[in-house]
Write a protein that holds these residues in place. Structure first.
Motif, PDB file in Angstrom:
ATOM      1  N   SER A 115     -33.413 -48.335 -39.607  1.00 28.63           N
ATOM      2  CA  SER A 115     -32.124 -47.803 -39.137  1.00 28.63           C
ATOM      3  C   SER A 115     -30.997 -48.734 -39.557  1.00 28.63           C
ATOM      4  O   SER A 115     -31.057 -49.941 -39.305  1.00 28.63           O
ATOM      5  N   PRO A 116     -29.948 -48.216 -40.193  1.00 25.39           N
ATOM      6  CA  PRO A 116     -28.910 -49.074 -40.785  1.00 25.39           C
ATOM      7  C   PRO A 116     -27.860 -49.532 -39.771  1.00 25.39           C
ATOM      8  O   PRO A 116     -26.729 -49.051 -39.761  1.00 25.39           O
ATOM      9  N   GLY A 117     -28.230 -50.471 -38.925  1.00 30.07           N
ATOM     10  CA  GLY A 117     -27.261 -51.006 -37.974  1.00 30.07           C
ATOM     11  C   GLY A 117     -27.759 -50.970 -36.550  1.00 30.07           C
ATOM     12  O   GLY A 117     -28.772 -50.349 -36.238  1.00 30.07           O
ATOM     13  N   GLY A 118     -27.021 -51.660 -35.665  1.00 27.18           N
ATOM     14  CA  GLY A 118     -27.372 -51.682 -34.252  1.00 27.18           C
ATOM     15  C   GLY A 118     -28.711 -52.350 -33.992  1.00 27.18           C
ATOM     16  O   GLY A 118     -29.589 -51.771 -33.356  1.00 27.18           O
ATOM     17  N   ALA A 119     -28.883 -53.590 -34.482  1.00 28.60           N
ATOM     18  CA  ALA A 119     -30.184 -54.260 -34.413  1.00 28.60           C
ATOM     19  C   ALA A 119     -30.704 -54.366 -32.986  1.00 28.60           C
ATOM     20  O   ALA A 119     -31.857 -54.008 -32.701  1.00 28.60           O
ATOM     21  N   SER A 120     -29.872 -54.851 -32.068  1.00 29.57           N
ATOM     22  CA  SER A 120     -30.331 -55.023 -30.688  1.00 29.57           C
ATOM     23  C   SER A 120     -30.671 -53.686 -30.043  1.00 29.57           C
ATOM     24  O   SER A 120     -31.663 -53.564 -29.307  1.00 29.57           O
ATOM     25  N   ALA A 121     -29.866 -52.643 -30.331  1.00 31.19           N
ATOM     26  CA  ALA A 121     -30.150 -51.319 -29.779  1.00 31.19           C
ATOM     27  C   ALA A 121     -31.432 -50.748 -30.362  1.00 31.19           C
ATOM     28  O   ALA A 121     -32.240 -50.138 -29.644  1.00 31.19           O
ATOM     29  N   GLN A 325     -17.930 -48.445 -39.742  1.00 35.95           N
ATOM     30  CA  GLN A 325     -19.062 -49.163 -39.161  1.00 35.95           C
ATOM     31  C   GLN A 325     -19.276 -48.766 -37.691  1.00 35.95           C
ATOM     32  O   GLN A 325     -20.414 -48.627 -37.239  1.00 35.95           O
ATOM     33  N   THR A 326     -18.175 -48.561 -36.955  1.00 40.60           N
ATOM     34  CA  THR A 326     -18.290 -48.161 -35.548  1.00 40.60           C
ATOM     35  C   THR A 326     -18.891 -46.762 -35.429  1.00 40.60           C
ATOM     36  O   THR A 326     -19.802 -46.528 -34.623  1.00 40.60           O
ATOM     37  N   LEU A 327     -18.380 -45.829 -36.216  1.00 39.06           N
ATOM     38  CA  LEU A 327     -18.902 -44.466 -36.176  1.00 39.06           C
ATOM     39  C   LEU A 327     -20.369 -44.429 -36.587  1.00 39.06           C
ATOM     40  O   LEU A 327     -21.175 -43.705 -35.991  1.00 39.06           O
ATOM     41  N   ARG A 328     -20.732 -45.225 -37.599  1.00 40.31           N
ATOM     42  CA  ARG A 328     -22.128 -45.252 -38.023  1.00 40.31           C
ATOM     43  C   ARG A 328     -23.042 -45.781 -36.919  1.00 40.31           C
ATOM     44  O   ARG A 328     -24.159 -45.302 -36.738  1.00 40.31           O
ATOM     45  N   LEU A 329     -22.573 -46.781 -36.173  1.00 39.03           N
ATOM     46  CA  LEU A 329     -23.374 -47.324 -35.074  1.00 39.03           C
ATOM     47  C   LEU A 329     -23.707 -46.230 -34.067  1.00 39.03           C
ATOM     48  O   LEU A 329     -24.865 -46.084 -33.642  1.00 39.03           O
ATOM     49  N   PHE A 330     -22.707 -45.440 -33.682  1.00 41.73           N
ATOM     50  CA  PHE A 330     -22.950 -44.361 -32.720  1.00 41.73           C
ATOM     51  C   PHE A 330     -23.873 -43.292 -33.306  1.00 41.73           C
ATOM     52  O   PHE A 330     -24.769 -42.794 -32.623  1.00 41.73           O
ATOM     53  N   VAL A 331     -23.657 -42.939 -34.575  1.00 38.74           N
ATOM     54  CA  VAL A 331     -24.494 -41.913 -35.205  1.00 38.74           C
ATOM     55  C   VAL A 331     -25.938 -42.390 -35.307  1.00 38.74           C
ATOM     56  O   VAL A 331     -26.882 -41.626 -35.056  1.00 38.74           O
ATOM     57  N   VAL A 332     -26.137 -43.657 -35.664  1.00 36.08           N
ATOM     58  CA  VAL A 332     -27.492 -44.207 -35.783  1.00 36.08           C
ATOM     59  C   VAL A 332     -28.208 -44.178 -34.437  1.00 36.08           C
ATOM     60  O   VAL A 332     -29.384 -43.794 -34.347  1.00 36.08           O
ATOM     61  N   ILE A 333     -27.526 -44.571 -33.377  1.00 39.10           N
ATOM     62  CA  ILE A 333     -28.146 -44.583 -32.046  1.00 39.10           C
ATOM     63  C   ILE A 333     -28.508 -43.166 -31.609  1.00 39.10           C
ATOM     64  O   ILE A 333     -29.569 -42.931 -31.006  1.00 39.10           O
ATOM     65  N   LEU A 334     -27.653 -42.194 -31.937  1.00 36.56           N
ATOM     66  CA  LEU A 334     -27.920 -40.814 -31.534  1.00 36.56           C
ATOM     67  C   LEU A 334     -29.026 -40.171 -32.368  1.00 36.56           C
ATOM     68  O   LEU A 334     -29.814 -39.360 -31.853  1.00 36.56           O
ATOM     69  N   THR A 335     -29.084 -40.510 -33.655  1.00 34.53           N
ATOM     70  CA  THR A 335     -30.031 -39.836 -34.546  1.00 34.53           C
ATOM     71  C   THR A 335     -31.349 -40.566 -34.713  1.00 34.53           C
ATOM     72  O   THR A 335     -32.295 -39.994 -35.273  1.00 34.53           O
ATOM     73  N   ALA A 336     -31.464 -41.803 -34.254  1.00 38.35           N
ATOM     74  CA  ALA A 336     -32.693 -42.585 -34.475  1.00 38.35           C
ATOM     75  C   ALA A 336     -33.932 -41.942 -33.847  1.00 38.35           C
ATOM     76  O   ALA A 336     -34.968 -41.837 -34.523  1.00 38.35           O
ATOM     77  N   PRO A 337     -33.921 -41.502 -32.569  1.00 43.26           N
ATOM     78  CA  PRO A 337     -35.138 -40.887 -32.011  1.00 43.26           C
ATOM     79  C   PRO A 337     -35.591 -39.625 -32.757  1.00 43.26           C
ATOM     80  O   PRO A 337     -36.763 -39.539 -33.131  1.00 43.26           O
ATOM     81  N   PRO A 338     -34.717 -38.630 -33.009  1.00 40.84           N
ATOM     82  CA  PRO A 338     -35.205 -37.462 -33.769  1.00 40.84           C
ATOM     83  C   PRO A 338     -35.591 -37.809 -35.201  1.00 40.84           C
ATOM     84  O   PRO A 338     -36.522 -37.206 -35.759  1.00 40.84           O
TER      85      PRO A 338
END
Length: 361
Positions: A115-121, A325-338
């Motif tokens: 996942s490209p970003g949000g390492a701790s999440a 970068q901020t928008l990508r962080l939110f998109v990555v967190i939302l799309t990572a499980p599916p």
């Protein structure tokens, strides 16, 4: 004593990199020193409040460039913004699918690690979904380190220095690090403390940076106050964030992933390369500045990339990089499980089919 030694070495390495003209020198020096100390056996862990308020300081610094005209330009260029975010997410999905397809890692571990970003999440989500947390952590921290090093090199090669910075370097003095308006400094620190506390209580990923940056952007756009912090505060924030990244490495992670280290490096470079290719396409066909496009799409470290963007010169569109970068962080967190479920569902049957064919052969 270990903290004192780390501080002295980080200041020495950072000062050397400043002398060599390397951008974000104290941040990069702190990353390298923190990683070295941790791998040599130092039992250091940055307290969470220090990292939170360091992010808040970076948010205050980034908010200075958020003016009404800039915010209007962002809304007008939403197509390019969306394309940059979407390209990074697609690149992460492709790398996760590749690692699963070639049986390097299980599908869920590969998806969280790529996942490209949000390492701790991503590490927290991987643990909640039963993935190999150590491998996910190693993939995220290794890629973050490579992103910082390569982005620093790109900034060094492509940036145009600020005229003010050039003049300031010509008459450098230690007292300049502590200059600033006391009232503006006090107001900035109060806003930073309140926003950092709110983000900490709400447990928002990268929340201290995001909440402070958005609050500061509103205040700055309205013209209510001007954010002023002496350079020593920004240097301290850079060093704290650098220590957080560097101290994330340890011997346990290294030993656990040693057998697959070549695959981890390959996957990290593959993701960085795909994002760089998308950045070149956007530069070529959308007319975006090459350095801005690269920093906006490079996969990892919201705070680190904003620090590099702020030190990259006059051509870089800092608000655009921060927004992407901020928008990508939110998109990555939302799309990572599916995305993780999709990778497991698609790559799993292919692996089973290959196994049956190999057995028949």
């Amino acid at each position: 004593m270990q903290w004192v030694a780390l501080l002295l070495f980080s200041v020495t390495v950072g000062g050397t990199l400043v002398w060599l003209g390397v951008p974000a020198a104290f941040f990069l020096g702190s990353v390298l020193c923190g990683m070295s100390f941790r791998l040599l056996g130092a039992r250091l862990k940055l307290p969470r409040p220090c990292f939170i308020y360091a992010q808040a300081l970076v948010g205050c610094a980034a908010a200075k460039s958020m003016t009404p005209s800039v915010l209007g330009a962002l809304t007008e260029n939403w197509q390019v913004l969306g394309a940059m975010v979407l390209s990074s997410v697609i690149a992460g999905g492709l790398v996760g699918w590749f690692l699963t397809r070639w049986r390097v890692l299980p599908g869920n571990t590969a998806a969280w690690g790529a996942s490209p970003g949000g390492a701790s999440a991503m590490i927290a989500l991987a643990e909640a979904y039963g993935s190999d947390v150590r491998m996910v952590a190693m993939m995220q921290y290794l890629r973050m380190l490579l992103v910082v090093l390569l982005a620093s090199l790109a900034v060094h090669r492509l940036s145009v220095p600020h005229p003010i910075d050039v003049a300031a370097n010509a008459r450098f003095s230690l007292s300049a690090f502590f200059l600033g308006d006391l009232v503006q400094m006090a107001l900035t620190l109060v806003i930073m403390a309140i926003c950092g506390f709110i983000a900490w209580r709400l447990r928002i990923p990268a929340g201290a940076l995001l909440v402070t940056m958005l609050t500061g952007a509103v205040i700055n756009a309205a013209g209510w106050m001007d954010f002023r912090l002496p350079p020593v505060f920004q240097m301290a924030a850079s060093m704290l964030i650098g220590w957080f990244v560097g101290l994330g490495f340890n011997r346990t992670l290294l030993y656990a992933s040693l057998r697959k280290m070549h695959w981890l490096f390959f996957s990290a470079f593959m993701l960085i390369g795909l994002c760089a290719f998308f950045a070149w396409m956007l530069h070529r066909f959308a007319g975006s500045d090459l350095l801005t496009a690269y920093l906006a799409t490079t996969p990892g470290g919201l705070d680190a990339i904003i620090l590099l963007a702020m030190d990259s010169g006059t051509k870089t569109d800092i608000p655009f990089v921060a927004a992407t970068q901020t928008l990508r962080l939110f998109v990555v967190i939302l799309t990572a499980p599916p995305l993780a479920r999709w990778i497991c569902r698609i790559a799993g049957p292919l692996n089973a089919l290959n196994g049956v064919q190999a057995a028949g052969t």
